[in-house]
Design a protein around this motif. Sequence first.
Motif, PDB file in Angstrom:
ATOM      1  N   LEU A  23      -6.140  -0.749   0.407  1.00 32.56           N
ATOM      2  CA  LEU A  23      -5.183  -0.612   1.044  1.00 32.56           C
ATOM      3  C   LEU A  23      -5.386   0.717   0.441  1.00 32.56           C
ATOM      4  N   ALA A  24      -4.319   1.583   2.057  1.00 34.41           N
ATOM      5  CA  ALA A  24      -4.177   3.611   1.249  1.00 34.41           C
ATOM      6  C   ALA A  24      -2.928   3.441   2.077  1.00 34.41           C
ATOM      7  N   PHE A  25      -1.849   4.679   1.281  1.00 30.73           N
ATOM      8  CA  PHE A  25      -0.309   4.143   2.118  1.00 30.73           C
ATOM      9  C   PHE A  25       0.265   5.500   1.189  1.00 30.73           C
ATOM     10  N   SER A  26       0.780   5.960   2.456  1.00 30.84           N
ATOM     11  CA  SER A  26       1.691   7.369   1.760  1.00 30.84           C
ATOM     12  C   SER A  26       2.992   6.689   2.239  1.00 30.84           C
ATOM     13  N   LEU A  27       4.263   7.220   1.069  1.00 28.35           N
ATOM     14  CA  LEU A  27       5.722   6.621   0.800  1.00 28.35           C
ATOM     15  C   LEU A  27       6.361   7.755   2.042  1.00 28.35           C
ATOM     16  N   LYS A  28       7.519   7.001   2.339  1.00 28.45           N
ATOM     17  CA  LYS A  28       8.957   7.580   3.120  1.00 28.45           C
ATOM     18  C   LYS A  28       9.783   9.552   2.930  1.00 28.45           C
TER      19      LYS A  28
END
Length: 278
Positions: free
Chosen positions: A199-204
């Motif tokens: 998975l890959a994600f960016s933060l708010k």
Amino acid sequence: MTKIAYLGPAGTYSEMAALRYLQLSHPDLEHDPSIMCPYPTIPQAINAAENGNVEIAIVPVENSIQGGVTMTLDSLWQSEALQIQQAIVLPIAHALITRAAILTDIKTVYSHPQGLAQCQLWLDCHLPTVQQIATDSTTDGLQRVAEDGTSAAIASQRAAELYNLPILQFPINDQPDNFTRFLVLGRNTSHRQGTHSSLAFSLKRNMPGALVKPLLVFADRHINLSRIESRPTKRSLGEYIFFIDIEAALPDANCCEALEELKTVTENLKILGSYAIT
């Protein structure tokens, strides 16, 4: 017919991973050179699969000594269509390929940045004054080696055999247990089975504890994270994209719950695939 993009030219470790993939998945095509499509850079190989010019792209993503391959990670984040179908782990043993008779005759060494880095201690000890020149792949410098007796390249034994060049020293990598993980990427988004998922994600927001919440999503469900790595978003200094590998299959109910909660504590979330490692 299946076509496979890889970081070329022939003789690279990516080509060896592609041949291994064929041996495991399509043994009837193993000796058919028409399906092998070399590309000069990792992003170009990935884009070929993204655009449908080939069915599969096989690219390095992580080395046991030097860590993540940043060009692969950045391209995965930008991809809209590709999923990881499989992971292949290969042992890496580097050779010093040169027409020079002795080490002191060598003035220049060519290799991919990963190849140079994985042999840095050996180079510092045996060739401390040579010029090190980074190339797009481990085999890119072999033409120069063929023409210049003071040049050397760090590449595979297979590369030396293919280009009919002599090996002066082998192996020269700093660590004997040197492995690279390659990803098999394709447009088949229905492939969601496997022992591992990425998975890959960016933060708010960039704030204290921002990363803890996504990690707790997995910890609370006893899902093990086998890898985490960050890359800059390229929007602002201090903002990152996080790539994680988990030891779970995406269809698992526990994993599905985790992903639903993960969406609420991240800005952008990308499911990169669920796959087996061979």
